[in-house]
Design a protein around this motif. Structure first.
Motif, PDB file in Angstrom:
ATOM      1  N   GLN A 198       0.908  -1.310   0.081  1.00  0.00           N
ATOM      2  CA  GLN A 198      -0.170   0.056  -0.056  1.00  0.00           C
ATOM      3  C   GLN A 198       1.018   1.228   0.104  1.00  0.00           C
ATOM      4  OE1 GLN A 198      -2.528  -0.663   3.465  1.00  0.00           O
ATOM      5  NE2 GLN A 198      -3.816  -2.062   2.440  1.00  0.00           N
ATOM      6  N   TRP A 199       0.286   2.398  -0.336  1.00  0.00           N
ATOM      7  CA  TRP A 199       0.800   3.579  -0.078  1.00  0.00           C
ATOM      8  C   TRP A 199       0.004   4.908   0.158  1.00  0.00           C
ATOM      9  CZ3 TRP A 199       1.578   7.361  -4.658  1.00  0.00           C
ATOM     10  CH2 TRP A 199       0.609   7.365  -5.538  1.00  0.00           C
ATOM     11  N   LEU A 200       0.618   5.778   0.592  1.00  0.00           N
ATOM     12  CA  LEU A 200      -0.289   7.165   0.618  1.00  0.00           C
ATOM     13  C   LEU A 200       0.039   8.127  -0.434  1.00  0.00           C
ATOM     14  CD1 LEU A 200      -1.719   9.164   2.648  1.00  0.00           C
ATOM     15  CD2 LEU A 200       0.671   9.915   3.658  1.00  0.00           C
ATOM     16  N   PRO A 201      -1.098   8.180  -1.295  1.00  0.00           N
ATOM     17  CA  PRO A 201      -1.136   8.687  -2.467  1.00  0.00           C
ATOM     18  C   PRO A 201      -0.718  10.473  -2.565  1.00  0.00           C
ATOM     19  CG  PRO A 201      -3.259   8.371  -2.120  1.00  0.00           C
ATOM     20  CD  PRO A 201      -2.500   7.792  -0.934  1.00  0.00           C
ATOM     21  N   VAL A 202       0.223  10.635  -1.801  1.00  0.00           N
ATOM     22  CA  VAL A 202       0.719  11.910  -2.231  1.00  0.00           C
ATOM     23  C   VAL A 202       2.354  12.164  -2.629  1.00  0.00           C
ATOM     24  CG1 VAL A 202      -0.756  12.959  -0.605  1.00  0.00           C
ATOM     25  CG2 VAL A 202       1.661  12.019   0.171  1.00  0.00           C
ATOM     26  N   ASP A 203       2.803  12.867  -3.338  1.00  0.00           N
ATOM     27  CA  ASP A 203       3.985  12.971  -3.958  1.00  0.00           C
ATOM     28  C   ASP A 203       4.648  14.205  -4.062  1.00  0.00           C
ATOM     29  OD1 ASP A 203       2.419  13.939  -5.772  1.00  0.00           O
ATOM     30  OD2 ASP A 203       3.322  13.195  -7.546  1.00  0.00           O
ATOM     31  N   PRO A 204       4.915  15.137  -2.855  1.00  0.00           N
ATOM     32  CA  PRO A 204       5.384  16.285  -2.661  1.00  0.00           C
ATOM     33  C   PRO A 204       7.061  16.075  -3.223  1.00  0.00           C
ATOM     34  CG  PRO A 204       5.239  15.489  -0.663  1.00  0.00           C
ATOM     35  CD  PRO A 204       4.515  14.674  -1.336  1.00  0.00           C
ATOM     36  N   PRO A 205       7.702  17.162  -3.549  1.00  0.00           N
ATOM     37  CA  PRO A 205       9.161  17.049  -3.803  1.00  0.00           C
ATOM     38  C   PRO A 205      10.109  16.577  -2.377  1.00  0.00           C
ATOM     39  CG  PRO A 205       8.286  19.136  -4.603  1.00  0.00           C
ATOM     40  CD  PRO A 205       7.115  18.620  -3.943  1.00  0.00           C
ATOM     41  N   HIS A 206      10.989  15.964  -2.782  1.00  0.00           N
ATOM     42  CA  HIS A 206      12.080  15.741  -1.677  1.00  0.00           C
ATOM     43  C   HIS A 206      11.476  14.987  -0.662  1.00  0.00           C
ATOM     44  CE1 HIS A 206      14.285  18.232  -4.242  1.00  0.00           C
ATOM     45  NE2 HIS A 206      13.500  19.143  -4.008  1.00  0.00           N
ATOM     46  N   PRO A 207      10.815  13.785  -0.388  1.00  0.00           N
ATOM     47  CA  PRO A 207      10.156  13.142   0.367  1.00  0.00           C
ATOM     48  C   PRO A 207      11.312  12.390   1.435  1.00  0.00           C
ATOM     49  CG  PRO A 207      10.228  11.495  -1.523  1.00  0.00           C
ATOM     50  CD  PRO A 207      10.697  12.939  -1.968  1.00  0.00           C
ATOM     51  N   HIS A 208      12.657  12.523   1.096  1.00  0.00           N
ATOM     52  CA  HIS A 208      13.399  11.847   2.217  1.00  0.00           C
ATOM     53  C   HIS A 208      13.781  12.946   3.066  1.00  0.00           C
ATOM     54  CE1 HIS A 208      14.307   8.909  -1.176  1.00  0.00           C
ATOM     55  NE2 HIS A 208      14.511   8.089  -0.221  1.00  0.00           N
TER      56      HIS A 208
END
Length: 247
Positions: A60-70
């Protein structure tokens, strides 16, 4: 201020006369992930990339993709309402938040929402806290609803000679049966205006939609990193959404 637990944060806040910043990096545990309920509860100090890696173990995943998740903690994700190009199809983090715990300036711990998707009890403070930049309290824990990991994702782009050409292509996609998770227009520096469409889901569905998009002229493969580059070079923070171009 760098507390080592939520209780420690409560104590520090109750004793402090003024707080300018707090480092919650040690409050970073995955409290629970229940794949059968498609929900997860996580502490605010965990980095988004780490959280996604943990969720991926359950498919599964949380469907958000902001820049630089690390480099982006769950707490900062919520307090800034950070988002990425998939917001077109999946919405923003506010749409996936179902429960929240936060500490008020006097050290009081408050919980709002729940750990089930259909929770409707009480006044919904969760949405109020998203994008509040810490002005209402310090977010320490959050519960999200999740989605299954997509089997496949494809992102295609086309360079357009003018905004009019891009608008016409956007309208063609908008009026078709395509269901893109990404639909964006951007222009970086002196490069041509570029339209991007992305598709996510089952293998057969993504392949079918991608073929239709290619017939419309979106023949060049790309990925979502274009959004990171755009934000770092553009004067504005977001690319152009279709609703801003035509009604």
């Amino acid at each position: 201020m760098q507390p080592n637990s939520i209780e420690h944060l409560q104590k520090l806040l109750s004793q402090a006369s003024e707080v300018t910043d707090a480092n919650l990096s040690t409050i970073d545990k995955l409290i629970e992930h229940i794949p059968e309920d498609m929900t997860a509860t996580v502490q605010a100090g965990m980095m988004l990339a780490t959280f996604q890696e943990q969720l991926a173990k359950g498919g599964q995943w949380l469907p958000v993709d902001p820049p630089h998740p690390h480099d982006l903690s769950v707490g900062k994700l919520l307090s800034t309402n950070a988002n990425g190009p998939r917001r077109f199809g999946f919405g923003t983090i506010r749409d996936w938040l179902i429960g929240l715990a936060f500490v008020l300036p006097d050290g009081q711990l408050v919980r709002n929402g729940g750990k089930v998707v259909k929770n409707v009890a009480g006044f919904d403070l969760c949405r109020l806290f998203v994008g509040s930049h810490g002005t209402l309290g310090m977010i320490v824990e959050a519960t999200f609803k999740l989605l299954p990991l997509p089997q496949k994702e494809t992102f295609l782009q086309k360079e357009c000679k003018s905004l009019k050409v891009a608008e016409k292509l956007l309208e063609q996609i908008w009026n078709s049966n395509l269901q893109p998770c990404v639909l964006d227009i951007h222009r970086m520096n002196d490069h041509p205006i570029t339209l991007i469409a992305g598709f996510s889901g089952a293998n057969t569905d993504v392949k079918s939609q991608s073929n239709i998009a290619r017939e419309m002229g979106l023949t060049t493969k790309t990925d979502c990193r274009y959004d990171w580059a755009f934000r770092s070079t553009a004067h504005c923070s977001d690319s152009v959404a279709p609703s801003n171009l035509f009604s």
